[in-house]
Design an enzyme around this catalytic site. Structure first.
Site, short mmCIF file in Angstrom:
data_model
loop_
_atom_site.label_atom_id
_atom_site.label_comp_id
_atom_site.label_asym_id
_atom_site.label_seq_id
_atom_site.Cartn_x
_atom_site.Cartn_y
_atom_site.Cartn_z
CG ASN B 391 -2.11 1.08 0.98
OD1 ASN B 391 -2.03 2.25 0.13
ND2 ASN B 391 -3.14 0.52 2.10
CG ASP B 392 2.01 3.06 3.62
OD1 ASP B 392 0.91 3.21 3.53
OD2 ASP B 392 1.51 3.01 4.86
CB VAL B 393 5.71 0.55 -0.82
CG1 VAL B 393 6.76 0.07 0.23
CG2 VAL B 393 4.72 -1.26 -1.31
CB SER B 432 1.61 4.94 6.51
OG SER B 432 0.97 5.70 4.98
#
Lengths: 100, 470
Positions: B391-393, B432
């Site tokens: 997700n965040d990456v 995050s």
């Protein structure tokens, strides 16, 4: 042990540690951390010394023994787990070559 | 030959092997042998120590008994846990081991201060350091483990600025206890130091978000080296001081390397709180407006027509234990002459390098794993990108939105590909806690479901389409 000498050892050991790891590929971050963690279980030597010097002092023997147990849990578990991780990298891509 | 001399030589050899071990662990080719060399060095150091005492004062039968009991139980549990633990929970396992190392140093210091009299000033100083660092390492590691296991979430009050005030007050109490202990090692000072440093370890670790936890574990690992060196001063062992200092320093460097990979500074990791708590203030929050969801069948059809597929695995893949199924799907695609590779973000999974370990477990060829800098220019040429539990990456915000807390973090440019499929259980945010702009893009389709289930359905669909049969 001489005070000044001990600090020399501390200083040189730290400098050696700083130099040992330069560029680490991200692949190895986890195994390296795990391996270094196993080595930090070297306190088992302190626990051993405590037990040996305790002679017949029962509480000291007990504390030393528990401490030794914790340290060896760290050492044995740490090295095994690191080996398990690294074993996966060493595997040759044999199945893949059969495909092609 | 002189017994002290022989022990010194054995110790020297152990230090040499330990140093070579740490060095070798930082290269892929030599890593496994290096790990064994380090383990051998540890064994050698124990042999040297026992040899020395056998040759001088002797070891009483009672001591032998306690040595055998302690080491048997510790080794047994360590070995069982190391064999049984799944690869996905590696970070928390390392945290647990690390905490126990800290506990060991703490206990040695307590044993000496309570039951051995006539300490020198240096011993009192090193006992204090050993207690302080050992207790922080222990409580911090246990909290880190509990958070990674999901037993403990980040309580919202810990994100309040007041926490700094609380932590500073506890730190001052520890410092006072520390100084008192050096002057007069009585039990009230000892317990005050034990309790305050334990609470300090909890207080500092608790507000840190899950995404930053690997850095914290690495730092705590460095602390346990320092604790070992301090224990070395307590029992006057040169070997312990060298080895502890070496691990402490090497751990510090590794922590820095990891911080760089995540584009975070150590200070912001330790004192910044979780990323999500900042995002509330930035403009990037809000609802998704343009979500396209699609079926597994459509996904299979698009994959069949593709020439180049890039797979982006994340922690969600590991949680679903889907790496083996993923490998099967990739094999089918390869048989259909589709170019498949895996884009590995430096912090994919929960620890740097964690994803490489997980995929290697599923027999994914090493050459297909591509690091971020190498794979990023390839995305515009890719027909399909499969995002699995990451997700965040893959959040484009990190490059486009200056107000985003993710801004500046290196990400994979998946949005450059022609089609992006995101396989995800629901619309929940990533580690995050930040909204992902990728999901709103027109070339992104969501395939909702558990990664393993979706992948096995995908495999059936692909087989029905007749590909992979050749």
């Amino acid at each position: 042990m001489d005070f000044a000498q001990a600090f020399w050892i501390l200083l040189l050991g730290s400098l050696l540690g700083l130099e040992l790891i330069g560029k680490v590929p991200p692949t190895l971050h986890t195994p390296l951390m795990s391996g270094a963690n196993a080595i930090s279980g070297i306190t088992m030597l302190a626990a051993l010394t405590l037990i040996i010097q305790a002679k017949n002092n029962l509480p000291l023997l007990l504390i030393g023994s528990i401490s030794l147990g914790f340290a060896l849990f760290n050492v044995v578990g740490g090295f095994f787990v690191t080996d398990r991780m690294l074993a996966m990298f060493n595997r040759k891509p044999s199945k893949n070559s059969k495909l092609k | 030959m002189n017994i002290t001399l022989i022990q010194s030589l054995i110790n020297l050899l152990s230090v040499l092997f330990l140093a070579l071990g740490i060095k070798g662990l930082s290269k892929v080719r030599s890593a496994r042998e290096a790990n064994r060399l380090a383990a051998f060095a540890m064994f050698l150091s124990v042999v040297g120590l026992l040899f020395y005492y056998l040759g001088t004062n002797g070891i009483t039968q009672q001591s032998w008994l306690w040595i055998i009991v302690g080491s048997f139980i510790g080794s047994l549990f360590g070995a069982i846990l190391a064999k049984k633990v799944p690869m996905t929970s590696m970070p928390e396992t390392v945290a647990l081991f690390n905490g126990c190392g800290g506990m060991s140093s703490l206990l040695v210091a307590l044993g000496v201060v309570f039951f051995q009299k006539n300490q020198s000033l240096i011993q009192d100083l090193s006992i204090s350091v050993s207690i302080f660092v050992g207790a922080i390492t222990f409580s911090g590691s246990i909290i880190a483990m509990a958070k990674l296991q999901g037993w403990l979430s980040t309580p919202s009050w810990t994100q309040n600025k007041v926490r700094h005030l609380i932590n500073i007050s506890i730190a001052i109490i520890s410092l006072v206890a520390f100084i008192n202990l050096i002057q007069s090692p009585d039990s009230s000072n000892i317990w005050l130091l034990v309790i305050s440093s334990t609470i300090l370890g909890i207080g500092v670790t608790l507000p840190i978000g899950g995404a930053d936890m690997p850095v914290v574990i690495s730092l705590l690992n460095s602390y346990s080296g320092i604790a070992a060196a301090a224990a070395g001063f307590v029992v006057e062992s040169q070997l312990l001081i060298v080895a502890g200092a070496m691990v402490g320093a090497a751990g510090l460097i590794l922590t820095q390397v990891m911080c760089k990979g995540m584009n975070r500074s150590l200070i912001s990791v330790l004192f910044g709180g979780t990323l999500a708590s900042k995002s509330e203030k930035s403009s990037s929050g809000g609802e998704y407006t343009n979500i396209t969801s699609c079926s597994v069948e459509e996904c299979a059809l698009t994959l069949e027509a593709a020439n180049k597929v890039i797979i982006v695995p994340g922690y969600g893949l590991a949680v679903a234990q889907a790496q083996h199924t993923l490998r099967e799907v990739a094999k089918i695609l390869e048989q259909n002459d589709i170019d498949v590779c895996y884009a590995i973000h430096p912090v994919a999974g929960r620890m740097p390098g964690h994803m490489n370990v997980l995929l290697a477990e599923a027999d994914v060829p090493y050459e297909q794993l591509k690091e971020m800098d190498i794979v990023n220019p390839d995305f515009p040429a890719a027909d399909v990108v499969l995002v699995l539990g990451a997700n965040d990456v893959v959040n484009p915000q990190a490059k486009s939105d200056k107000n985003s807390p993710l801004y500046g973090m290196p990400v994979l440019d998946v949005q450059e590909a022609r089609t992006v499929f995101v396989i995800k259980r629901g619309m929940s945010a990533g580690y995050s806690g930040i909204k992902n702009d990728l999901f709103d893009l027109p070339n992104t389709s969501m395939v909702f479901g558990d990664a393993k289930k979706v992948l096995s359905e995908l495999m059936t669909e692909l087989k029905d389409l007749g590909i992979g049969a050749k």
